[in-house]
Design a protein around this motif. Structure first.
Motif, short mmCIF file in Angstrom:
data_model
loop_
_atom_site.label_atom_id
_atom_site.label_comp_id
_atom_site.label_asym_id
_atom_site.label_seq_id
_atom_site.Cartn_x
_atom_site.Cartn_y
_atom_site.Cartn_z
N LEU A 131 2.97 0.79 1.49
CA LEU A 131 3.41 -0.39 2.23
C LEU A 131 4.65 -1.00 1.57
CD1 LEU A 131 2.95 -2.35 4.53
CD2 LEU A 131 1.40 -3.64 3.07
N SER A 157 -2.11 -5.74 1.80
CA SER A 157 -1.10 -6.66 2.32
C SER A 157 -0.12 -7.04 1.22
CB SER A 157 -1.77 -7.92 2.89
OG SER A 157 -2.28 -8.72 1.85
N ILE A 166 -2.09 -4.05 6.53
CA ILE A 166 -2.64 -2.89 7.23
C ILE A 166 -4.13 -2.81 6.94
CG2 ILE A 166 -2.62 -0.38 7.42
CD1 ILE A 166 0.34 -0.44 6.81
N TRP A 219 0.71 -1.25 0.00
CA TRP A 219 0.00 0.00 0.00
C TRP A 219 0.75 1.31 0.00
CZ3 TRP A 219 -2.07 1.17 5.35
CH2 TRP A 219 -1.40 0.44 6.30
N PHE A 237 -0.35 6.13 6.74
CA PHE A 237 -1.33 5.07 6.44
C PHE A 237 -2.73 5.43 6.86
CE2 PHE A 237 2.74 2.78 6.75
CZ PHE A 237 2.78 2.26 5.46
N VAL A 281 -1.85 -2.53 12.15
CA VAL A 281 -0.69 -2.97 11.38
C VAL A 281 -0.28 -4.34 11.93
CG1 VAL A 281 1.64 -2.46 10.61
CG2 VAL A 281 0.07 -0.58 11.09
#
Length: 281
Positions: free
Chosen positions: A129, A167, A181, A71, A280, A247
């Motif tokens: 991510l 993910s 996340i 992400w 995030f 997370v």
């Protein structure tokens, strides 16, 4: 009682008793989506879409929530989520049509966005991510032999608020783990206490400790002694604007035949930083 009397009695029973209320599709849908989301990530985030699609196919007009991979940060605040209908106009009789949830236009007939600002936020979270993956780890592309994507992102409306799930699989020395996340926008009904919040993640529970992040703000941390449900350690944090970020990381991906990582990719401090930072949200 002869045949005519029996028929009259049955007709009276039917006409004098009100029709039982229809099943509330919203409640059934939310329950199914939550269960499907958990299965999705446990499978490493791909087959999830199929599982959820099958689960919700039994419900009229329903959709699904996924499981993932990767992400990046959102470009800006999301548009307000469209709320589910909670009441019927005066005098309107509930029917199969008017008990269906009202999905936003960016979700084509179900709860999962396939275009628009929320879909793009999921894409951004995945990119972010991938950017924070530690050196020495590979984030593979494509799908596993079982057609499970190694990178996944999804935006779904749940109970009137948007949920993002991303993910990625992390590979090192022929071994594979994962990090994911999950972000809940304001409007959720998650617990306010940091540890209760962390323990609510997928209903796994676990022993929790609190850690101060900033004055008056704490994160909840859960670390298990062994892999459970594909994750070994996770952090939960509720931001001042009510956004919640989970997370989680795991030594394995729950892919059959895969070898787990020898150690977790991130430190607890890093997980806390990801959950409590703005990247995030």
């Amino acid at each position: 009682m002869d045949e005519n009397e029996l028929r009259t009695a049955m007709r009276a029973t039917i006409t004098q008793h009100s029709e039982p209320p229809p099943m509330e599709s919203r409640t059934a849908l939310v329950t199914a989506r939550r269960a499907a989301r958990r299965r999705n990530i446990l499978a490493c985030a791909g087959t999830a879409a199929v599982v959820l699609g099958v689960t919700l196919a039994a419900l009229p007009g329903q959709g699904y929530l996924g499981g993932g991979t990767g992400w990046a940060p959102a470009a800006g605040p999301s548009a307000p989520a469209e709320a589910f209908p909670t009441a019927f106009p005066s005098g309107q009789v509930p029917s199969e049509e008017n008990t269906k949830p009202s999905w936003p236009a960016e979700a084509s007939g179900d709860a999962t966005a396939d275009s628009g600002v929320h879909y793009q936020k999921g894409v951004a979270l995945l990119e972010k991510l991938i950017e924070v993956v530690p050196a020495g780890y590979i984030v593979p592309t494509g799908n596993s032999p079982d057609d499970i994507p190694f990178r996944y992102h999804q935006a779904t409306i749940e109970d009137g608020h948007w949920v993002y799930l991303v993910s990625v699989q992390l590979v090192r020395a022929g071994r594979a783990g994962q990090i994911l996340i999950e972000v809940h926008e304001p409007g959720h009904d998650l617990p306010a206490d940091p540890c209760e919040l962390a323990q609510s993640f997928w209903g796994i529970g676990g022993s929790c400790e609190k850690r101060a992040v900033r004055p008056g703000e704490e994160a909840g941390i859960v670390a298990g002694p062994s892999t459970r449900d594909g994750v070994d350690q996770w952090v939960a944090f509720q931001h001042p604007d009510d956004t919640v970020v989970f997370v989680a990381q795991g030594l394995s991906t729950n892919v059959e035949g895969g070898r787990p990582l020898e150690s977790l990719p991130f430190t607890v401090d890093q997980l806390v930083e990801f959950a409590s930072g703005d990247g995030f949200k």
